[in-house]
Write an enzyme that holds these catalytic residues in place. Structure first.
Site, PDB file in Angstrom:
ATOM      1  N   VAL A  56      34.840  24.060 -18.787  1.00 44.59           N
ATOM      2  CA  VAL A  56      34.581  23.949 -17.349  1.00 44.59           C
ATOM      3  C   VAL A  56      33.130  24.304 -17.047  1.00 44.59           C
ATOM      4  CG1 VAL A  56      35.225  24.785 -15.049  1.00 44.59           C
ATOM      5  CG2 VAL A  56      36.997  24.390 -16.754  1.00 44.59           C
ATOM      6  N   CYS A  57      32.593  25.319 -17.720  1.00 41.37           N
ATOM      7  CA  CYS A  57      31.202  25.726 -17.499  1.00 41.37           C
ATOM      8  C   CYS A  57      30.231  24.660 -17.998  1.00 41.37           C
ATOM      9  CB  CYS A  57      30.923  27.057 -18.194  1.00 41.37           C
ATOM     10  SG  CYS A  57      31.943  28.424 -17.574  1.00 41.37           S
ATOM     11  N   ASP A  58      30.535  24.084 -19.142  1.00 37.72           N
ATOM     12  CA  ASP A  58      29.732  22.994 -19.693  1.00 37.72           C
ATOM     13  C   ASP A  58      29.709  21.822 -18.713  1.00 37.72           C
ATOM     14  OD1 ASP A  58      28.796  21.650 -22.597  1.00 37.72           O
ATOM     15  OD2 ASP A  58      29.825  20.258 -21.257  1.00 37.72           O
TER      16      ASP A  58
END
Length: 166
Positions: A56-58
């Site tokens: 999700v952060c990527d």
């Protein structure tokens, strides 16, 4: 109440509000040089992620950088508590040359100034802020669940409408 993977978390600091002056902070660039709120001029999207090495952060980092590239005068800053070395490695592996990743691992300066430092995990809670050229907060999104996605469209719209010069 904020959660991380469904578990209650305690956020340290005071949340910022739209219309207030953006608090200053000091984080580290990938080369370990200090970066503050004023290092970059113009409109800044501050994309906050728990760890750059998660899916999700990527995706959040990639989406903001791809979408904001079309908005003149906007800089995207991605802040996490990952070590600068890990952030640099992610940037090299991602193939994204214009990503600005910054680390708040040293003293949680950003996390506490913006109310996103997770006490139990020493991570930052997923959030996004847009600061205009005069350092006014024009958009702030705090997620109830840190593993959910931010509202990209609203943040990008705020960046497009933000005052680009002092």
């Amino acid at each position: 109440m904020a959660t991380f993977k469904g578990n209650a978390i305690t956020l340290i600091g005071t949340p910022v509000e739209i219309g207030q002056e953006a608090p200053d902070f000091e984080v580290l660039a990938n080369d370990l040089s200090p970066v503050t709120r004023d290092t970059y001029e113009g409109v800044r999207i501050i994309s906050v992620v728990p760890s750059i090495d998660t899916g999700v952060c990527d995706a959040q980092t990639r989406k903001f950088n791809e979408e904001a590239a079309a908005i003149e005068g906007v800089t995207v800053l991605t802040i996490s508590n990952d070590l600068p070395f890990a952030q640099r490695r992610w940037c090299a592996a991602s193939g994204l040359d214009n990503v600005v990743t910054l680390s708040d691992h040293r003293d949680l300066s950003f996390g506490t100034q913006y109310g996103v430092a997770i006490e139990e995990l020493r991570l930052l809670a997923r959030s996004v802020f847009v600061i205009d050229a005069s350092n006014e907060v024009v958009y702030a999104e705090y997620l109830e669940e840190s593993t959910n996605e931010v509202d990209f469209d609203s943040a990008l719209a705020a960046a497009k409408g933000a005052k680009a010069t002092k």
